[in-house]
Design a protein around this motif. Structure first.
Motif, PDB file in Angstrom:
ATOM      1  N   THR A  46       0.960  -1.198   0.048  1.00 43.65           N
ATOM      2  CA  THR A  46       0.080   0.121   0.105  1.00 43.65           C
ATOM      3  C   THR A  46       1.019   1.123  -0.077  1.00 43.65           C
ATOM      4  O   THR A  46       1.964   1.144   0.432  1.00 43.65           O
ATOM      5  N   ALA A  47       0.562   2.363  -0.559  1.00 47.34           N
ATOM      6  CA  ALA A  47       1.097   3.643  -0.824  1.00 47.34           C
ATOM      7  C   ALA A  47       0.081   4.754   0.168  1.00 47.34           C
ATOM      8  O   ALA A  47       0.714   5.447   0.650  1.00 47.34           O
ATOM      9  N   THR A  48      -0.990   4.667  -0.110  1.00 52.44           N
ATOM     10  CA  THR A  48      -1.944   5.606   0.166  1.00 52.44           C
ATOM     11  C   THR A  48      -2.806   5.069   1.004  1.00 52.44           C
ATOM     12  O   THR A  48      -4.001   5.686   1.420  1.00 52.44           O
ATOM     13  N   THR A 225       9.015  12.043   7.097  1.00 52.74           N
ATOM     14  CA  THR A 225       7.807  11.241   6.714  1.00 52.74           C
ATOM     15  C   THR A 225       7.955  10.345   5.295  1.00 52.74           C
ATOM     16  O   THR A 225       7.778   9.262   5.359  1.00 52.74           O
ATOM     17  N   CYS A 226       8.642  11.091   4.519  1.00 51.36           N
ATOM     18  CA  CYS A 226       8.919  10.534   3.070  1.00 51.36           C
ATOM     19  C   CYS A 226       9.785   9.326   3.297  1.00 51.36           C
ATOM     20  O   CYS A 226       9.316   8.340   2.635  1.00 51.36           O
ATOM     21  N   LEU A 253       4.256   6.674  -4.966  1.00 52.60           N
ATOM     22  CA  LEU A 253       3.960   8.450  -4.681  1.00 52.60           C
ATOM     23  C   LEU A 253       3.554   8.503  -3.154  1.00 52.60           C
ATOM     24  O   LEU A 253       3.018   9.195  -2.896  1.00 52.60           O
ATOM     25  N   ALA A 254       3.974   7.258  -2.258  1.00 52.05           N
ATOM     26  CA  ALA A 254       3.570   7.452  -1.011  1.00 52.05           C
ATOM     27  C   ALA A 254       4.280   8.709  -0.095  1.00 52.05           C
ATOM     28  O   ALA A 254       3.827   9.284   0.661  1.00 52.05           O
TER      29      ALA A 254
END
Length: 292
Positions: A46-48, A225-226, A253-254
């Motif tokens: 998962t990313a979002t 956070t990135c 793009l998380a």
């Protein structure tokens, strides 16, 4: 409150109402599913948060693919083994492909639920063929429509106001899995050609974090956070500034979607002020899933 803030607030409100509205139907499906005793293991990426949210409805026994790849022996036995991941250009994320290629699975029933946001095209067929080449046979593969979080094409604020019929679609999938249904979603190519799909995939998977991600030093507070949500550990501090690595990038793009300061962006976006994370998933959930 300006217009963009209002639209975002309305989107979140509608998302919340949608969740409240479908809860009884989903809970009923989950309750029936859980009554049948079984060992169901679900792997996810998962990313979002969309895929993690779906995975949570399917099983209490979840395994993060980025975390699992840190291990040596990748061998799994269960009554049912499932995969939940996002559709990337009508194919699977590279990290999901890597995991499937390295691991061994022993289960009489194998399934996949693939989250997508616009058109699933032939992703089920593609994934089924890819798995077969690796010696994995799936009994069930079905995509599920959710918020499309691909920033170059879609405005997150607009996406959050759309009814994706998630309640009925997810309940149907849960019921299918309860019955151990055998089903592979047919392709719906529409105006897409195979050449177009291959071009999309080549573009999607051809970036490094360094050439893809734009960093605004004026906005960045170095909260990292990135780095915490990145499945490839692509961010670090160098010379007092945040830098992105030239190593492989999942293009999930998380990092951009979860940056609290909106300090990260792409060269081309529909709306650089709009970001998305599934309202039922916290940033810490994504950190715990992806942190390297």
């Amino acid at each position: 409150m300006d217009r963009r803030q209002y639209i975002k607030l309305m989107g979140l409100s509608l998302a919340g109402l949608a969740m409240a509205g479908f809860a009884p139907r989903i809970n009923s499906a989950i309750s029936r599913d859980r009554k049948n005793p079984k060992n169901r293991l679900v792997f996810y990426f998962t990313a979002t948060g969309n895929s993690l949210f779906i995975a949570r409805q399917l099983s209490d026994n979840l395994v993060s693919i980025p975390q699992e790849l840190k291990k040596g022996a990748l061998s799994y036995t269960a009554d049912e083994i499932g995969f939940v991941f996002p559709d990337y250009a009508s194919s699977a994320p590279m990290i999901v492909r890597e995991f499937l290629s390295k691991a061994k699975f022993n289960a009489p029933y194998m399934f996949s639920v693939i989250t997508y946001g616009n058109a699933h095209v032939n992703v089920s067929e593609w994934w089924n063929n890819f798995a077969a080449e690796k010696g994995v046979k799936f009994n069930y593969i079905k995509p599920i429509l959710m918020v499309d979080n691909y920033l170059p094409v879609f405005d997150m604020n607009e996406q959050m106001t759309l009814d994706k019929h998630l309640d009925e679609n997810l309940a149907a999938i849960i019921n299918d899995l309860s019955e151990k249904k055998n089903y592979i979603q047919p392709s719906e190519m529409g105006f897409f050609s195979q050449q177009m799909l291959e071009g999309m995939q080549n573009e999607h998977f051809s970036h490094t974090a360094q050439d893809l991600i734009k960093i605004d030093d004026n906005k960045c507070i170095q909260c990292m956070t990135c780095a915490k949500v990145c499945p490839h550990n692509n961010f670090s501090i160098s010379g007092g500034k945040l830098t992105a690595s030239a190593s492989k990038c999942e293009y999930c793009l998380a990092c951009i979607q979860n940056c609290p300061q909106k300090a990260l962006s792409l060269e081309r976006e529909r709306n650089k002020d709009a970001r998305y994370r599934n309202p039922n998933i916290s940033v810490n959930d994504i950190i715990n899933s992806n942190r390297q």
